[in-house]
Design a protein around this motif. Sequence first.
Motif, PDB file in Angstrom:
ATOM      1  N   GLU A   5      -6.361   3.095   2.761  1.00 37.80           N
ATOM      2  CA  GLU A   5      -5.662   2.326   3.798  1.00 37.80           C
ATOM      3  C   GLU A   5      -4.670   3.207   4.548  1.00 37.80           C
ATOM      4  OE1 GLU A   5      -4.190  -0.639   6.241  1.00 37.80           O
ATOM      5  OE2 GLU A   5      -5.962  -0.744   4.941  1.00 37.80           O
ATOM      6  N   GLU A  37       0.828  -1.203   0.000  1.00 40.51           N
ATOM      7  CA  GLU A  37       0.000   0.000   0.000  1.00 40.51           C
ATOM      8  C   GLU A  37       0.865   1.258   0.000  1.00 40.51           C
ATOM      9  OE1 GLU A  37      -0.644  -2.487   2.240  1.00 40.51           O
ATOM     10  OE2 GLU A  37      -2.439  -3.293   1.283  1.00 40.51           O
ATOM     11  N   ASP A  47       1.813  -9.585  -6.394  1.00 46.18           N
ATOM     12  CA  ASP A  47       0.439 -10.098  -6.303  1.00 46.18           C
ATOM     13  C   ASP A  47      -0.288  -9.794  -7.612  1.00 46.18           C
ATOM     14  OD1 ASP A  47      -1.956 -11.127  -5.414  1.00 46.18           O
ATOM     15  OD2 ASP A  47      -2.480  -9.365  -4.235  1.00 46.18           O
ATOM     16  N   TRP A  68       2.877  -5.153  -8.616  1.00 46.52           N
ATOM     17  CA  TRP A  68       2.079  -6.056  -9.449  1.00 46.52           C
ATOM     18  C   TRP A  68       2.703  -7.446  -9.492  1.00 46.52           C
ATOM     19  CZ3 TRP A  68       3.678  -8.244 -14.168  1.00 46.52           C
ATOM     20  CH2 TRP A  68       2.694  -8.976 -14.831  1.00 46.52           C
ATOM     21  N   SER A  94      -6.758  -0.928  -6.798  1.00 49.42           N
ATOM     22  CA  SER A  94      -5.726  -0.985  -5.763  1.00 49.42           C
ATOM     23  C   SER A  94      -5.208   0.397  -5.383  1.00 49.42           C
ATOM     24  CB  SER A  94      -4.554  -1.852  -6.230  1.00 49.42           C
ATOM     25  OG  SER A  94      -4.967  -3.155  -6.488  1.00 49.42           O
ATOM     26  N   ILE A 105       2.409   1.701  -3.432  1.00 50.09           N
ATOM     27  CA  ILE A 105       1.434   2.177  -4.420  1.00 50.09           C
ATOM     28  C   ILE A 105       1.220   3.675  -4.275  1.00 50.09           C
ATOM     29  CG2 ILE A 105      -0.997   2.096  -5.070  1.00 50.09           C
ATOM     30  CD1 ILE A 105      -0.938  -0.914  -4.525  1.00 50.09           C
ATOM     31  N   GLU A 128      -7.715   2.157  -3.008  1.00 52.17           N
ATOM     32  CA  GLU A 128      -7.712   1.375  -1.768  1.00 52.17           C
ATOM     33  C   GLU A 128      -6.451   1.639  -0.959  1.00 52.17           C
ATOM     34  OE1 GLU A 128      -8.180  -2.675  -2.945  1.00 52.17           O
ATOM     35  OE2 GLU A 128     -10.372  -2.548  -2.979  1.00 52.17           O
ATOM     36  N   ALA A 129      -5.323   1.810  -1.626  1.00 54.72           N
ATOM     37  CA  ALA A 129      -4.074   2.088  -0.919  1.00 54.72           C
ATOM     38  C   ALA A 129      -4.127   3.446  -0.229  1.00 54.72           C
ATOM     39  CB  ALA A 129      -2.902   2.028  -1.894  1.00 54.72           C
ATOM     40  N   GLY A 147      -4.272  -9.995  -7.393  1.00 52.31           N
ATOM     41  CA  GLY A 147      -4.945  -9.031  -6.525  1.00 52.31           C
ATOM     42  C   GLY A 147      -4.731  -7.587  -6.922  1.00 52.31           C
ATOM     43  N   PHE A 148      -3.817  -7.313  -7.852  1.00 52.45           N
ATOM     44  CA  PHE A 148      -3.512  -5.941  -8.229  1.00 52.45           C
ATOM     45  C   PHE A 148      -4.377  -5.524  -9.408  1.00 52.45           C
ATOM     46  CE2 PHE A 148      -1.041  -2.609 -10.361  1.00 52.45           C
ATOM     47  CZ  PHE A 148      -0.822  -1.765  -9.302  1.00 52.45           C
TER      48      PHE A 148
END
Length: 103
Positions: A96, A33, A81, A78, A89, A36, A92-93, A84-85
């Motif tokens: 977070e 996170e 994961d 990337w 993302s 990113i 969301e990062a 999941g990326f």
Amino acid sequence: MEALAGFLTAVRNWWASLPGIPPLGLPVPGDPEVLIVIATVLLALGLTALISGWVEKRLSWVAVFTIVLSAALFFWVWEGDRDGFGWISVPEAFVELVARVLR
């Protein structure tokens, strides 16, 4: 509108025909996170500097380096994961990290 849809379909088909990137075995980043968010901020600063240099009719090598560095950070996250990326993302990062600060 149909021409644009046809163009986007052609680009999508071309992209799907490219071979996939094999796993490179890079270590998983410790905190994706944070990386990113850093990569997004660096990309924004690099693009701003690149556009500023373009307006002044000169090339900023620092801007190019910043954009390449942010692309490398995105690639590293990337690679850690791949499933999941996605585009979701990035927001969301940021959410977070704001949640971490507020805790």
